[in-house]
Write an enzyme that holds these catalytic residues in place. Sequence first.
Site, PDB file in Angstrom:
ATOM      1  N   HIS A 306       0.848  -1.185   0.000  1.00  6.28           N
ATOM      2  CA  HIS A 306       0.000   0.000   0.000  1.00  6.28           C
ATOM      3  C   HIS A 306       0.883   1.234   0.000  1.00  6.28           C
ATOM      4  CE1 HIS A 306      -3.157   2.835   1.103  1.00  6.28           C
ATOM      5  NE2 HIS A 306      -3.990   1.912   0.658  1.00  6.28           N
ATOM      6  N   ASP A 364      -8.049  -5.460   0.027  1.00  4.57           N
ATOM      7  CA  ASP A 364      -8.524  -6.160  -1.166  1.00  4.57           C
ATOM      8  C   ASP A 364      -8.185  -7.632  -1.147  1.00  4.57           C
ATOM      9  OD1 ASP A 364      -9.628  -3.910  -2.339  1.00  4.57           O
ATOM     10  OD2 ASP A 364      -7.663  -3.230  -2.959  1.00  4.57           O
TER      11      ASP A 364
HETATM   12  N1  CMC Z   1       4.190  -7.540  -4.890  1.00  2.29           N
HETATM   13  C1  CMC Z   1       5.535  -7.553  -5.031  1.00  2.29           C
HETATM   14  N2  CMC Z   1       6.331  -6.474  -4.882  1.00  2.29           N
HETATM   15  C2  CMC Z   1       5.721  -5.306  -4.577  1.00  2.29           C
HETATM   16  C3  CMC Z   1       4.326  -5.216  -4.398  1.00  2.29           C
HETATM   17  C4  CMC Z   1       3.562  -6.389  -4.561  1.00  2.29           C
HETATM   18  N3  CMC Z   1       2.224  -6.359  -4.403  1.00  2.29           N
HETATM   19  N4  CMC Z   1       3.991  -3.943  -4.080  1.00  2.29           N
HETATM   20  C5  CMC Z   1       5.138  -3.250  -4.070  1.00  2.29           C
HETATM   21  N5  CMC Z   1       6.180  -4.069  -4.360  1.00  2.29           N
HETATM   22  C6  CMC Z   1       7.606  -3.690  -4.385  1.00  2.29           C
HETATM   23  C7  CMC Z   1       7.929  -2.905  -5.649  1.00  2.29           C
HETATM   24  O1  CMC Z   1       8.383  -3.748  -6.680  1.00  2.29           O
HETATM   25  C8  CMC Z   1       9.017  -1.970  -5.142  1.00  2.29           C
HETATM   26  O2  CMC Z   1      10.228  -2.687  -5.101  1.00  2.29           O
HETATM   27  P1  CMC Z   1      11.631  -1.926  -5.387  1.00  2.29           P
HETATM   28  O3  CMC Z   1      11.768  -0.897  -4.307  1.00  2.29           O
HETATM   29  O4  CMC Z   1      12.635  -3.022  -5.295  1.00  2.29           O
HETATM   30  O5  CMC Z   1      11.506  -1.320  -6.745  1.00  2.29           O
HETATM   31  C9  CMC Z   1       8.609  -1.668  -3.697  1.00  2.29           C
HETATM   32  O6  CMC Z   1       7.823  -2.800  -3.282  1.00  2.29           O
HETATM   33  C10 CMC Z   1       7.788  -0.392  -3.541  1.00  2.29           C
HETATM   34  O7  CMC Z   1       6.708  -0.450  -4.452  1.00  2.29           O
HETATM   35  P2  CMC Z   1       6.073   0.834  -5.169  1.00  2.29           P
HETATM   36  O8  CMC Z   1       5.379   0.403  -6.434  1.00  2.29           O
HETATM   37  O9  CMC Z   1       7.115   1.902  -5.289  1.00  2.29           O
HETATM   38  O10 CMC Z   1       5.021   1.278  -4.095  1.00  2.29           O
HETATM   39  P3  CMC Z   1       3.783   2.230  -4.352  1.00  2.29           P
HETATM   40  O11 CMC Z   1       3.506   2.914  -3.075  1.00  2.29           O
HETATM   41  O12 CMC Z   1       3.991   3.098  -5.552  1.00  2.29           O
HETATM   42  O13 CMC Z   1       2.604   1.196  -4.740  1.00  2.29           O
HETATM   43  C11 CMC Z   1       0.747  -0.222  -4.635  1.00  2.29           C
HETATM   44  C12 CMC Z   1       1.592   0.827  -3.896  1.00  2.29           C
HETATM   45  C13 CMC Z   1      -0.517  -0.519  -3.818  1.00  2.29           C
HETATM   46  C14 CMC Z   1       0.297   0.338  -6.011  1.00  2.29           C
HETATM   47  C15 CMC Z   1       1.598  -1.522  -4.822  1.00  2.29           C
HETATM   48  O14 CMC Z   1       1.978  -2.030  -3.565  1.00  2.29           O
HETATM   49  C16 CMC Z   1       0.870  -2.587  -5.644  1.00  2.29           C
HETATM   50  O15 CMC Z   1       0.913  -2.542  -6.872  1.00  2.29           O
HETATM   51  N6  CMC Z   1       0.152  -3.549  -4.951  1.00  2.29           N
HETATM   52  C17 CMC Z   1      -0.647  -4.528  -5.646  1.00  2.29           C
HETATM   53  C18 CMC Z   1      -1.972  -3.897  -6.036  1.00  2.29           C
HETATM   54  C19 CMC Z   1      -2.899  -3.717  -4.835  1.00  2.29           C
HETATM   55  O16 CMC Z   1      -3.091  -4.616  -4.043  1.00  2.29           O
HETATM   56  N7  CMC Z   1      -3.538  -2.513  -4.768  1.00  2.29           N
HETATM   57  C20 CMC Z   1      -4.525  -2.227  -3.748  1.00  2.29           C
HETATM   58  C21 CMC Z   1      -4.164  -1.103  -2.850  1.00  2.29           C
HETATM   59  S1  CMC Z   1      -5.268  -1.041  -1.448  1.00  2.29           S
HETATM   60  C22 CMC Z   1      -6.788  -0.545  -2.051  1.00  2.29           C
HETATM   61  C23 CMC Z   1      -6.844   0.880  -2.432  1.00  2.29           C
HETATM   62  O17 CMC Z   1      -6.661   1.734  -1.531  1.00  2.29           O
HETATM   63  O18 CMC Z   1      -7.096   1.158  -3.615  1.00  2.29           O
END
Ligand code: CMC
Length: 429
Positions: A306, A364
């Site tokens: 998240h 989720d």
């Molecule tokens: N599985 C594997 N690796 C992950 C995941 C995941 N679900 N989420 C983040 N990472 C890794 C990512 O690869 C990155 O690694 P590195 O630093 O080595 O490049 C690190 O963790 C940070 O990730 P980020 O993409 O920079 O983090 P963010 O804050 O931009 O993204 C997120 C947050 C929710 C979009 C992401 O965690 C994700 O894509 N999760 C899966 C989709 C999901 O479950 N979304 C629902 C969010 S909750 C409901 C809502 O509020 O909408």
Amino acid sequence: MSGTTSQLQIDGKTVDMAIKTGSIGPSVIDIAKLYAQTGMFTYDPGFTSTASCESQITYIDGDEGVLLYRGYPIEQLAEHGDFLETCYLLLEGELPTAVQKADFDYRVTRHTMVHEQMARFFQGFRRDAHPMAVMVGSIGAMSAFYHDSTDISDPYQRMVASMRMIAKMPTLAAMAYKYTVGQPFVYPLNSLDYTSNFLRMCFAVPAEEYKVNPVLSRALDRIFILHADHEQNASTSTVRLAGSSGANPFACIAAGTACLWGPAHGGANEAALKMLEEIGSVDNIPKYIAKAKDKNDPFRLMGFGHRVYKNYDPRAKIMQKTTHEVLNELGIKDDPLLDVAMELERIALSDSYFIEKKLYPNIDFYSGITLKAMGFPTSMFTALFALARTVGWIAQWKEMIEDPSQRIGRPRQLYTGAPQREYTPIGRR
Ligand code: CMC
């Protein structure tokens, strides 16, 4: 930084910027005059360090796993209240008295039917349309059906539009579902509470009597409370940005619904369940964990991670309990999907990759399993999220419209395209 101001040194020049303090949570540096003083903008793609507004509605402490609506912990609201009480709280700022609650419930209930012409509007969609496509279209279409509540400068019209959207969203979501399965629309029954009414509109058919299961109704009501608001997330920021131009509230909520649809946001519940189905069995989990950790593989564990929570999502904790209540009620003991989910959760919570990156299960992860057990197809999951989030979008939109300092939202950019050049006639290119 010193006192209530901070200083920035640019090209030997010192610029003073005020620090604004909230009631709880991080303070902010007011950079509104930065461009005028330095000729520079700030750069923050994804808004990871940028507060886009001042708000009194929802507070999140992502490090501690805290979520408050108007100061009240989500756990207490989910345990003791119902969804319409949360709606009142988000819109009005205080919990209602018994009289205020009865009046609010009555006013929402009076608006549950949609204009009959909307049923014909639905016939224009393909039967295999995604319910979110139908939702985006039909919510936008409300501005064509309810002209008398689109004047945003009139507080009465703003209130009527708010009531209409909270009341009609379950009707539209149920219609979207019924349309895709080819069953007749079920009209609302106003003697039922908000969530029982929604379940009936989804699952009743004219040929049979339908009895609402109170355990499922209460569980779904709790799911709605958990999804009701989440401060300045992508869809809420979309609603505020759309609303900042003076667009009518139905159009703004349609914009928010479109944004919510994406798999990184509200679409994650659908994506999480599809992922569990794809994994299929506990034996396959290590393969998928390895994929999630592989930097060269775009696969992510859906339902994990998240932007704000770097601790257990407090909504996920309540959701996990609700999932078990629903499965018990329905007598589902050996669900292979649930086995995969529980084992995935266990492995991810003990794996150093997920621990170091603070990737916990989010709401989720569990909501998909629960909604599936209740009988909703995966394609409806995000529509249910939109239904519940509508009140949050409206409360945030209303707060913005009622703020006298409100201006159109207009981010700036760092331009990296071609500098000015002369047009070349087509024959000479
Ligand atoms: N599985 C594997 N690796 C992950 C995941 C995941 N679900 N989420 C983040 N990472 C890794 C990512 O690869 C990155 O690694 P590195 O630093 O080595 O490049 C690190 O963790 C940070 O990730 P980020 O993409 O920079 O983090 P963010 O804050 O931009 O993204 C997120 C947050 C929710 C979009 C992401 O965690 C994700 O894509 N999760 C899966 C989709 C999901 O479950 N979304 C629902 C969010 S909750 C409901 C809502 O509020 O909408």
